[in-house]
Design an enzyme around this catalytic site. Structure first.
Site, PDB file in Angstrom:
ATOM      1  N   ASN A 278     -11.034  -2.538  -5.560  1.00  0.00           N
ATOM      2  CA  ASN A 278     -10.046  -1.557  -6.434  1.00  0.00           C
ATOM      3  C   ASN A 278     -10.922  -1.359  -7.740  1.00  0.00           C
ATOM      4  O   ASN A 278     -10.387  -0.341  -8.508  1.00  0.00           O
ATOM      5  CB  ASN A 278      -8.613  -2.008  -6.371  1.00  0.00           C
ATOM      6  CG  ASN A 278      -7.752  -1.624  -5.335  1.00  0.00           C
ATOM      7  OD1 ASN A 278      -6.816  -2.743  -5.121  1.00  0.00           O
ATOM      8  ND2 ASN A 278      -8.150  -1.075  -4.426  1.00  0.00           N
TER       9      ASN A 278
ATOM     10  N   ASP B 256       0.881  -1.239  -0.057  1.00  0.00           N
ATOM     11  CA  ASP B 256       0.233   0.064  -0.018  1.00  0.00           C
ATOM     12  C   ASP B 256       0.879   1.311  -0.173  1.00  0.00           C
ATOM     13  O   ASP B 256       2.018   1.143   0.464  1.00  0.00           O
ATOM     14  CB  ASP B 256      -0.840  -0.199   1.236  1.00  0.00           C
ATOM     15  CG  ASP B 256      -2.250   0.917   0.967  1.00  0.00           C
ATOM     16  OD1 ASP B 256      -2.436   1.299   0.158  1.00  0.00           O
ATOM     17  OD2 ASP B 256      -2.574   1.210   2.204  1.00  0.00           O
TER      18      ASP B 256
HETATM   19  C1  IPE Z   1      -5.664  -2.589  -0.327  1.00  0.00           C
HETATM   20  O1  IPE Z   1      -5.142  -1.457  -0.294  1.00  0.00           O
HETATM   21  C2  IPE Z   1      -5.603  -3.485  -1.629  1.00  0.00           C
HETATM   22  C3  IPE Z   1      -4.261  -3.745  -2.162  1.00  0.00           C
HETATM   23  C4  IPE Z   1      -3.004  -3.364  -1.744  1.00  0.00           C
HETATM   24  C5  IPE Z   1      -4.169  -4.332  -3.488  1.00  0.00           C
HETATM   25  P1  IPE Z   1      -6.237  -0.360  -0.493  1.00  0.00           P
HETATM   26  O2  IPE Z   1      -5.498   0.996  -0.602  1.00  0.00           O
HETATM   27  O3  IPE Z   1      -7.169  -0.604  -1.792  1.00  0.00           O
HETATM   28  O4  IPE Z   1      -7.019  -0.361   0.787  1.00  0.00           O
HETATM   29  P2  IPE Z   1      -7.683   0.610   1.627  1.00  0.00           P
HETATM   30  O5  IPE Z   1      -8.956   1.066   0.453  1.00  0.00           O
HETATM   31  O6  IPE Z   1      -6.978   1.773   1.959  1.00  0.00           O
HETATM   32  O7  IPE Z   1      -8.560  -0.119   2.845  1.00  0.00           O
HETATM   33  C1  IPE Z   2      -1.682   0.295  -3.274  1.00  0.00           C
HETATM   34  O1  IPE Z   2      -1.246   1.394  -3.347  1.00  0.00           O
HETATM   35  C2  IPE Z   2      -1.654  -0.440  -4.794  1.00  0.00           C
HETATM   36  C3  IPE Z   2      -3.359  -0.926  -5.036  1.00  0.00           C
HETATM   37  C4  IPE Z   2      -4.166  -0.767  -4.272  1.00  0.00           C
HETATM   38  C5  IPE Z   2      -3.447  -1.106  -6.346  1.00  0.00           C
HETATM   39  P1  IPE Z   2      -2.453   2.636  -3.285  1.00  0.00           P
HETATM   40  O2  IPE Z   2      -3.004   2.981  -4.859  1.00  0.00           O
HETATM   41  O3  IPE Z   2      -3.728   1.984  -2.582  1.00  0.00           O
HETATM   42  O4  IPE Z   2      -1.757   3.987  -2.788  1.00  0.00           O
HETATM   43  P2  IPE Z   2      -2.486   4.972  -1.817  1.00  0.00           P
HETATM   44  O5  IPE Z   2      -2.932   4.036  -0.427  1.00  0.00           O
HETATM   45  O6  IPE Z   2      -3.460   5.712  -2.524  1.00  0.00           O
HETATM   46  O7  IPE Z   2      -1.269   5.653  -1.313  1.00  0.00           O
HETATM   47 MG    MG Z   3      -3.992   2.513  -0.543  1.00  0.00          MG
END
Ligand code: IPE
Ligand code: IPE
Ligand code: MG
Length: 265
Positions: A86, A38
């Protein structure tokens, strides 16, 4: 004198990740490490870039973490790459993530194969665009005989999706008379999840400072040790993995027992 100088020089050449690695007890390395990768979006924002730049920079972290995991003898590395939720992100970001997946799989396949990596994927793979699904299946097929480490990508995955699917399958088997209700137990449930055949993760890492599970492997992490890191995923390197494993090795995993039961004096 020469020898002393040489060994001092050698010691100074040891990089921080090698120093950490040397502290890890090889006999107690978690067999299965799962990571919620993340913080890509926030990393990109800090650089004044678009979110997708964060995602593409996350590929280097995957590569380095995989090498680190292999070095210390982790047998299963499971990465949360794209959740069911996502899909609700802006279409341009979803498309960019799917393109990144295809391009990365194609460019990394030879290296994965040469390094003994067996690729695996869990999730609702039918929901992926055809190009992704086909490239993924081909990479899985080509690396199927490798056995140094299993790299599982969780794609279009969520734990609730997986649990609903498991319940439906068991219910169907009962309905058709192939399964007795009393035969349903922990093991049978595990065997009907997408992770069937894998040991449960002993260590779950989440980067970016968020302290939540976000629908990942809810059943499988029942007794996993959790490690939350403030590092944003594109900055994550093998030394962070080694720190997590060292921390894991300093914990007492009691599984409901008392300390005294585990270590009778
Ligand atoms: C969790 O991250 C999913 C992945 C790392 C693929 P998100 O960024 O989607 O999670 P939330 O929305 O902050 O809980
Ligand atoms: C994790 O990084 C990757 C996926 C969930 C695909 P994020 O895209 O959630 O990054 P933040 O949480 O917005 O910084
Ligand atoms: Mg995230």
């Amino acid at each position: 004198m020469t020898t002393t100088f040489t060994s001092l020089e050698k010691l100074q050449q040891i990089t921080p990740d090698q120093q950490l690695r040397a502290l890890i007890d090889p006999a107690r390395v978690p067999q299965h490490v799962a990571i919620i990768m993340d913080g890509n979006g926030r990393w990109a924002k800090q650089q004044g870039e678009l979110r997708v730049v964060g995602h593409s920079n996350g590929v280097r972290s995957v590569r380095d973490t995989l090498v680190g995991a292999t070095e210390i003898g982790v047998k299963y590395l499971t990465l949360y790459a794209f959740s069911t939720e996502n899909w609700n992100r802006p279409q341009a970001e979803v498309d960019a993530l799917m393109d990144l997946l295809v391009n990365t799989l194609m460019s990394e396949l030879d290296s994965l194969h040469e390094n003994g990596v067996r690729l695996n994927a869990i999730g609702d793979l039918d929901s992926l665009p055809d190009s992704c699904r086909n490239t993924l299946h081909e990479a899985i097929r080509q690396t199927a005989k490798n056995d140094r480490i299993t790299l599982t990508l969780a794609l279009s995955y969520s734990s609730r999706w997986e649990l609903v699917r498991m319940v439906k399958r068991l219910a169907q088997a009962v309905k058709e008379g192939r399964l007795e209700v009393d035969a349903v137990n922990d093991q049978l449930v595990s065997e009907h999840l997408t992770t069937a055949g894998m040991p449960d993760p002993e260590l779950l890492i989440r980067t970016s400072g968020e302290q939540r599970i976000s629908n990942f492997l809810l059943w499988q992490i029942a007794y996993a040790e959790l490690w939350f890191s403030p590092v944003l995923w594109p900055d994550f390197r093998r030394e962070h993995l080694f720190q997590a494993v060292l921390d894991f090795q300093n914990r007492e995993r009691r599984f409901g027992l008392t300390s005294e039961q585990l270590d009778p004096a």
